[in-house]
Design a protein around this motif. Structure first.
Motif, mmCIF file in Angstrom:
data_model
loop_
_atom_site.group_PDB
_atom_site.id
_atom_site.type_symbol
_atom_site.label_atom_id
_atom_site.label_comp_id
_atom_site.label_asym_id
_atom_site.label_seq_id
_atom_site.Cartn_x
_atom_site.Cartn_y
_atom_site.Cartn_z
ATOM 1 N N LEU A 1 6.827 -7.515 -9.599
ATOM 2 C CA LEU A 1 6.476 -6.737 -8.490
ATOM 3 C C LEU A 1 6.616 -5.281 -9.114
ATOM 4 C CD1 LEU A 1 6.391 -6.057 -5.356
ATOM 5 C CD2 LEU A 1 8.795 -6.288 -5.377
ATOM 6 N N LYS A 2 7.405 -4.906 -9.932
ATOM 7 C CA LYS A 2 7.702 -3.637 -10.669
ATOM 8 C C LYS A 2 6.299 -3.216 -11.183
ATOM 9 C CE LYS A 2 9.943 -1.429 -14.555
ATOM 10 N NZ LYS A 2 10.284 -0.168 -14.018
ATOM 11 N N MET A 3 5.628 -4.059 -11.966
ATOM 12 C CA MET A 3 4.381 -3.837 -12.613
ATOM 13 C C MET A 3 3.306 -3.503 -11.879
ATOM 14 S SD MET A 3 4.469 -6.734 -15.684
ATOM 15 C CE MET A 3 2.850 -6.323 -16.341
ATOM 16 N N ALA A 4 3.415 -4.359 -10.599
ATOM 17 C CA ALA A 4 2.017 -3.970 -9.499
ATOM 18 C C ALA A 4 2.386 -2.715 -9.020
ATOM 19 C CB ALA A 4 2.371 -5.162 -8.525
ATOM 20 N N ILE B 1 2.188 6.078 -7.906
ATOM 21 C CA ILE B 1 3.330 5.743 -8.124
ATOM 22 C C ILE B 1 3.721 5.735 -9.493
ATOM 23 C CG2 ILE B 1 5.351 4.155 -8.123
ATOM 24 C CD1 ILE B 1 4.204 2.803 -5.388
ATOM 25 N N GLY B 2 4.935 6.409 -9.789
ATOM 26 C CA GLY B 2 5.371 6.316 -11.264
ATOM 27 C C GLY B 2 6.228 5.443 -11.511
ATOM 28 N N THR C 1 0.965 -1.310 -0.058
ATOM 29 C CA THR C 1 -0.046 0.110 -0.148
ATOM 30 C C THR C 1 0.794 1.184 -0.022
ATOM 31 O OG1 THR C 1 -1.697 -1.177 1.278
ATOM 32 C CG2 THR C 1 -1.727 1.200 1.268
ATOM 33 N N HIS C 2 0.383 2.103 -0.848
ATOM 34 C CA HIS C 2 1.180 3.572 -0.921
ATOM 35 C C HIS C 2 0.407 4.602 -0.782
ATOM 36 C CE1 HIS C 2 3.236 6.782 -2.837
ATOM 37 N NE2 HIS C 2 4.144 6.759 -2.036
#
Length: 246
Positions: free
Chosen positions: A233-236, A243-244, A215-216
């Protein structure tokens, strides 16, 4: 499954993970004898033995051996005779303890063992308890050493016979302990720790399963598998509107 090819009165042994049973005699030994002989091996705790024949081992019998306590995919047994061994079912397991096999026949000197960036010095005449303590400190968790016939007083008095280093606490596949410096005299040490089952080594298995989310700024990712790749993980994370690029 072990198909008996040896003839009446002939003798064979069964080998599993580098350890051999006592003699099995065709026409005399029983299924109970095979069960007992296998369970006396340090590489086996409990099996179930059955046959398409009688309780006496005979030429032509097909003897099924089920491993009740050794989990996961196992190396096939071998016979010292002409017996035919086939694997009927491939085992599965959520977890299994690591085991290394170690042998030493030196009569002097020392050897330095390493694991990752740590080292320990083993003297040729260290007793089993001392080696157990040193390896436990090296690993960072307790290990135990199994002497198959309780005949070893010091680590290099085994005349090359293997002892086993078990990892009861650490889950999964453990990195192999390696030799970083050898100053042994009139002999050597061998270590097997990469799943060489015919030498008695066993790779550990640890369950890896489940999902998590990140969560962010009050925005949460989709569920992410615990064995997700870096790209997944990067794609998620990049799919979150808060998040950019990462």
């Amino acid at each position: 499954r072990l198909q008996v090819i040896s003839n009446l009165g002939e003798i064979f042994q069964i080998e599993f993970r580098g350890q051999k049973t006592s003699d099995i005699e065709v026409g005399l030994s029983t299924l109970a004898d095979i069960d007992q002989a296998l369970e006396e091996l340090p590489s086996i705790r409990q099996v179930d033995v059955s046959s398409n024949g009688s309780s006496i081992v005979q030429n032509g019998d097909k003897i099924d051996i089920e491993f009740l306590t050794e989990h996961g995919e196992l190396v096939s047994m071998k016979s010292s005779g002409p017996e035919i061994v086939t694997k009927l079912v491939v085992g599965e397991a959520p977890n299994r303890a690591e085991r290394h096999a170690l042998s030493c026949n030196a009569d002097g000197g020392y050897i330095i063992l390493s694991l990752k960036d740590l080292t320990t010095t083993i003297e040729f005449n260290d007793d089993i308890g001392t080696v157990t303590s040193k390896l436990s400190l090296l690993v960072g968790n307790p290990v135990s050493i199994v002497d198959p016939d309780s005949s070893i007083t010091t680590i290099c008095s085994s005349a090359g016979k293997a002892v086993f280093v078990d990892f009861p606490i650490i889950l999964g596949d453990v990195e192999t302990i390696t030799i970083s410096f050898n100053a042994l005299e009139n002999g050597s040490m061998s270590i097997f720790g990469n799943g060489e089952e015919h030498q008695g080594a066993v790779n550990g298995i640890s369950p890896i399963m489940g999902y998590f989310s990140l969560t962010h700024d009050k925005k949460t990712t989709i569920p992410i598998s615990v064995d997700a790749t870096a790209q997944e993980l990067k794609m998620a994370l990049e799919n979150l509107p808060t998040i950019g690029l990462v």
